[in-house]
Design an enzyme around this catalytic site. Structure first.
Site, mmCIF file in Angstrom:
data_model
loop_
_atom_site.group_PDB
_atom_site.id
_atom_site.type_symbol
_atom_site.label_atom_id
_atom_site.label_comp_id
_atom_site.label_asym_id
_atom_site.label_seq_id
_atom_site.Cartn_x
_atom_site.Cartn_y
_atom_site.Cartn_z
ATOM 1 N N LYS A 14 28.338 -1.999 49.372
ATOM 2 C CA LYS A 14 29.573 -1.994 48.562
ATOM 3 C C LYS A 14 30.621 -1.053 49.166
ATOM 4 O O LYS A 14 31.787 -1.391 49.280
ATOM 5 C CB LYS A 14 29.271 -1.561 47.110
ATOM 6 C CG LYS A 14 28.211 -2.402 46.422
ATOM 7 C CD LYS A 14 27.953 -1.947 45.010
ATOM 8 C CE LYS A 14 27.320 -0.584 44.859
ATOM 9 N NZ LYS A 14 25.951 -0.452 45.425
ATOM 10 N N ARG A 89 28.279 -0.739 35.579
ATOM 11 C CA ARG A 89 26.843 -0.738 35.900
ATOM 12 C C ARG A 89 25.970 -0.970 34.687
ATOM 13 O O ARG A 89 24.735 -0.929 34.792
ATOM 14 C CB ARG A 89 26.448 0.614 36.471
ATOM 15 C CG ARG A 89 26.536 0.633 37.946
ATOM 16 C CD ARG A 89 25.966 1.920 38.424
ATOM 17 N NE ARG A 89 26.792 2.352 39.494
ATOM 18 C CZ ARG A 89 26.332 2.793 40.647
ATOM 19 N NH1 ARG A 89 25.069 2.932 40.843
ATOM 20 N NH2 ARG A 89 27.157 3.130 41.592
ATOM 21 N N ARG A 128 21.550 6.089 56.266
ATOM 22 C CA ARG A 128 22.999 6.291 56.061
ATOM 23 C C ARG A 128 23.414 7.729 56.371
ATOM 24 O O ARG A 128 22.739 8.684 56.005
ATOM 25 C CB ARG A 128 23.374 5.951 54.620
ATOM 26 C CG ARG A 128 24.833 6.307 54.318
ATOM 27 C CD ARG A 128 25.336 5.719 53.047
ATOM 28 N NE ARG A 128 24.508 6.037 51.901
ATOM 29 C CZ ARG A 128 24.672 5.494 50.703
ATOM 30 N NH1 ARG A 128 25.628 4.609 50.511
ATOM 31 N NH2 ARG A 128 23.878 5.829 49.708
ATOM 32 N N ARG A 161 23.266 11.958 52.125
ATOM 33 C CA ARG A 161 23.342 12.187 50.673
ATOM 34 C C ARG A 161 21.993 12.635 50.130
ATOM 35 O O ARG A 161 20.955 12.125 50.539
ATOM 36 C CB ARG A 161 23.784 10.896 49.971
ATOM 37 C CG ARG A 161 25.276 10.810 49.755
ATOM 38 C CD ARG A 161 25.756 9.471 49.270
ATOM 39 N NE ARG A 161 25.051 8.913 48.124
ATOM 40 C CZ ARG A 161 25.380 7.765 47.546
ATOM 41 N NH1 ARG A 161 26.403 7.056 48.001
ATOM 42 N NH2 ARG A 161 24.703 7.314 46.513
ATOM 43 N N ARG A 172 16.578 4.948 41.901
ATOM 44 C CA ARG A 172 17.881 4.255 41.811
ATOM 45 C C ARG A 172 17.684 2.745 41.762
ATOM 46 O O ARG A 172 18.383 2.045 41.024
ATOM 47 C CB ARG A 172 18.756 4.636 43.009
ATOM 48 C CG ARG A 172 19.276 6.068 42.911
ATOM 49 C CD ARG A 172 19.758 6.598 44.249
ATOM 50 N NE ARG A 172 20.848 5.852 44.820
ATOM 51 C CZ ARG A 172 21.176 5.889 46.119
ATOM 52 N NH1 ARG A 172 20.479 6.627 46.963
ATOM 53 N NH2 ARG A 172 22.191 5.194 46.560
HETATM 54 P P1 AP5 Z 1 26.899 1.439 51.752
HETATM 55 O O1 AP5 Z 1 28.079 0.571 51.996
HETATM 56 O O2 AP5 Z 1 27.111 2.898 51.723
HETATM 57 O O3 AP5 Z 1 26.076 0.923 50.474
HETATM 58 P P2 AP5 Z 1 26.451 0.946 48.927
HETATM 59 O O4 AP5 Z 1 26.156 -0.393 48.358
HETATM 60 O O5 AP5 Z 1 27.835 1.482 48.728
HETATM 61 O O6 AP5 Z 1 25.340 1.956 48.449
HETATM 62 P P3 AP5 Z 1 25.429 3.253 47.495
HETATM 63 O O7 AP5 Z 1 24.159 4.003 47.730
HETATM 64 O O8 AP5 Z 1 26.684 4.018 47.719
HETATM 65 O O9 AP5 Z 1 25.419 2.616 46.131
HETATM 66 P P4 AP5 Z 1 25.009 3.307 44.841
HETATM 67 O O10 AP5 Z 1 25.488 2.315 43.881
HETATM 68 O O11 AP5 Z 1 23.586 3.681 44.714
HETATM 69 O O12 AP5 Z 1 25.723 4.744 44.928
HETATM 70 P P5 AP5 Z 1 27.032 5.310 44.240
HETATM 71 O O13 AP5 Z 1 27.611 6.293 45.147
HETATM 72 O O14 AP5 Z 1 27.872 4.220 43.716
HETATM 73 O O15 AP5 Z 1 25.816 1.061 52.901
HETATM 74 C C1 AP5 Z 1 24.568 1.724 52.961
HETATM 75 C C2 AP5 Z 1 24.167 1.870 54.436
HETATM 76 O O16 AP5 Z 1 23.951 0.585 54.989
HETATM 77 C C3 AP5 Z 1 25.231 2.528 55.325
HETATM 78 O O17 AP5 Z 1 24.606 3.375 56.239
HETATM 79 C C4 AP5 Z 1 25.908 1.357 56.036
HETATM 80 O O18 AP5 Z 1 26.387 1.735 57.316
HETATM 81 C C5 AP5 Z 1 24.786 0.348 56.115
HETATM 82 N N1 AP5 Z 1 25.259 -1.028 55.989
HETATM 83 C C6 AP5 Z 1 26.131 -1.498 55.058
HETATM 84 N N2 AP5 Z 1 26.318 -2.816 55.226
HETATM 85 C C7 AP5 Z 1 25.541 -3.177 56.283
HETATM 86 C C8 AP5 Z 1 25.303 -4.418 56.941
HETATM 87 N N3 AP5 Z 1 25.895 -5.546 56.546
HETATM 88 N N4 AP5 Z 1 24.435 -4.439 57.966
HETATM 89 C C9 AP5 Z 1 23.812 -3.281 58.381
HETATM 90 N N5 AP5 Z 1 24.012 -2.083 57.799
HETATM 91 C C10 AP5 Z 1 24.857 -2.030 56.760
HETATM 92 O O19 AP5 Z 1 26.395 6.055 42.958
HETATM 93 C C11 AP5 Z 1 25.662 7.245 43.110
HETATM 94 C C12 AP5 Z 1 25.265 7.785 41.738
HETATM 95 O O20 AP5 Z 1 26.442 8.051 40.941
HETATM 96 C C13 AP5 Z 1 24.430 6.827 40.869
HETATM 97 O O21 AP5 Z 1 23.045 6.916 41.182
HETATM 98 C C14 AP5 Z 1 24.743 7.370 39.456
HETATM 99 O O22 AP5 Z 1 24.042 8.569 39.201
HETATM 100 C C15 AP5 Z 1 26.231 7.723 39.564
HETATM 101 N N6 AP5 Z 1 27.111 6.595 39.211
HETATM 102 C C16 AP5 Z 1 27.979 5.957 40.042
HETATM 103 N N7 AP5 Z 1 28.633 4.993 39.375
HETATM 104 C C17 AP5 Z 1 28.168 5.013 38.090
HETATM 105 C C18 AP5 Z 1 28.458 4.232 36.937
HETATM 106 N N8 AP5 Z 1 29.345 3.213 36.954
HETATM 107 N N9 AP5 Z 1 27.801 4.523 35.797
HETATM 108 C C19 AP5 Z 1 26.913 5.544 35.746
HETATM 109 N N10 AP5 Z 1 26.577 6.305 36.809
HETATM 110 C C20 AP5 Z 1 27.208 6.040 37.987
#
Ligand code: AP5
Length: 216
Positions: A14, A89, A128, A161, A172
């Site tokens: 994402k 979410r 990552r 991270r 997660r």
């Molecule tokens: P990346 O693009 O970083 O993946 P992502 O889907 O963004 O993963 P996240 O871990 O950021 O999602 P998340 O939802 O768990 O975390 P968030 O920060 O939102 O890609 C990952 C890796 O893969 C990278 O190294 C990239 O280079 C590689 N990659 C990507 N695409 C690729 C491809 N096509 N081919 C090969 N490699 C690839 O949330 C963190 C925390 O915040 C949550 O756990 C929660 O505690 C809180 N939080 C956030 N939002 C909410 C909400 N709405 N409600 C409640 N709590 C929330």
């Protein structure tokens, strides 16, 4: 107000996709994860409250998350276009978003669901690395920086991270399955839903999404 929602399990890509599409300037990127990490780093009261949830991989409570989004909407103009990454979410957050958009004459034009298998997600998350300064996203195998530990874009230091350790990743993914996966049916029934196969290069995924956005 026009909204694009990017949803999918942790590690689906994402952030990578949002980074590339919002760089074109049409949509503003809102990542609730990034905003929460900034709050934690700032050491504010709300940051301290949020930190515990994030460290364990649990969701931040809906009331805190919803307030954050409403504040952004309230400080934006009516014509604003946003790409939401990681929000909503829960069904509660999705319903809140509908109400907030109704009040502001806004619409969700597209929901893109990025999805792949668990072993791929784990491999992506454990490898990552992120720039501390400009937040550019790397991967030790799939998109390494030219110099180990240093950002190609701004020369900043790369970090891993805290919630990208295996134990927290498992939590997660469980939280995603329990609380977020049901949004797939929620949005499918609304008709603006597109499932995107993310088992290809990020540039190809972005082209697919850009082509769909151009059609409308
Ligand atoms: P990346 O693009 O970083 O993946 P992502 O889907 O963004 O993963 P996240 O871990 O950021 O999602 P998340 O939802 O768990 O975390 P968030 O920060 O939102 O890609 C990952 C890796 O893969 C990278 O190294 C990239 O280079 C590689 N990659 C990507 N695409 C690729 C491809 N096509 N081919 C090969 N490699 C690839 O949330 C963190 C925390 O915040 C949550 O756990 C929660 O505690 C809180 N939080 C956030 N939002 C909410 C909400 N709405 N409600 C409640 N709590 C929330």
């Amino acid at each position: 107000m026009e909204i694009i929602v990017l949803m999918g399990p942790p590690g689906a890509g994402k952030g990578t996709v949002s980074e590339s599409i919002t760089a074109q300037g049409k949509f503003k990127h809102i990542s609730t994860g990034d905003l929460f990490r900034e709050a934690v780093t700032s050491g504010s009261e709300i940051g301290k409250e949020i930190a515990g949830y994030m460290e364990s991989g649990s969701l931040v409570p809906d009331n805190v998350t919803i307030k954050l989004i409403e504040n952004i909407f309230d400080s934006s103009n009516k014509e604003a276009k946003f790409m939401l990454d990681g929000f909503p979410r829960t069904i509660g957050q999705a319903e809140m978003l509908e109400n907030a958009l109704k009040e502001r004459n806004g619409i969700i034009s597209h929901v893109f669901f990025l999805n792949t298998k668990k072993d791929v997600l784990i491999q992506r998350l454990t490898g990552r690395r992120i720039c501390k300064d400009c937040k550019a996203i790397y991967h030790t195998l799939f998109s390494p920086s030219k110099v180990d530990g240093i950002c190609d874009v701004c020369g900043g230091e790369l970090y891993q991270r805290e919630d990208d350790c295996l134990e927290t990743i498992e939590n997660r993914l469980n939280v995603y399955n329990k609380k977020t996966a049901s949004l797939v049916d929620f949005y499918k029934s609304k008709g603006s839903f597109v499932e995107v196969d993310v088992n290809k290069k990020p540039a190809e995924i972005c082209d697919e999404i850009n082509n769909i956005l151009k059609e409308n």
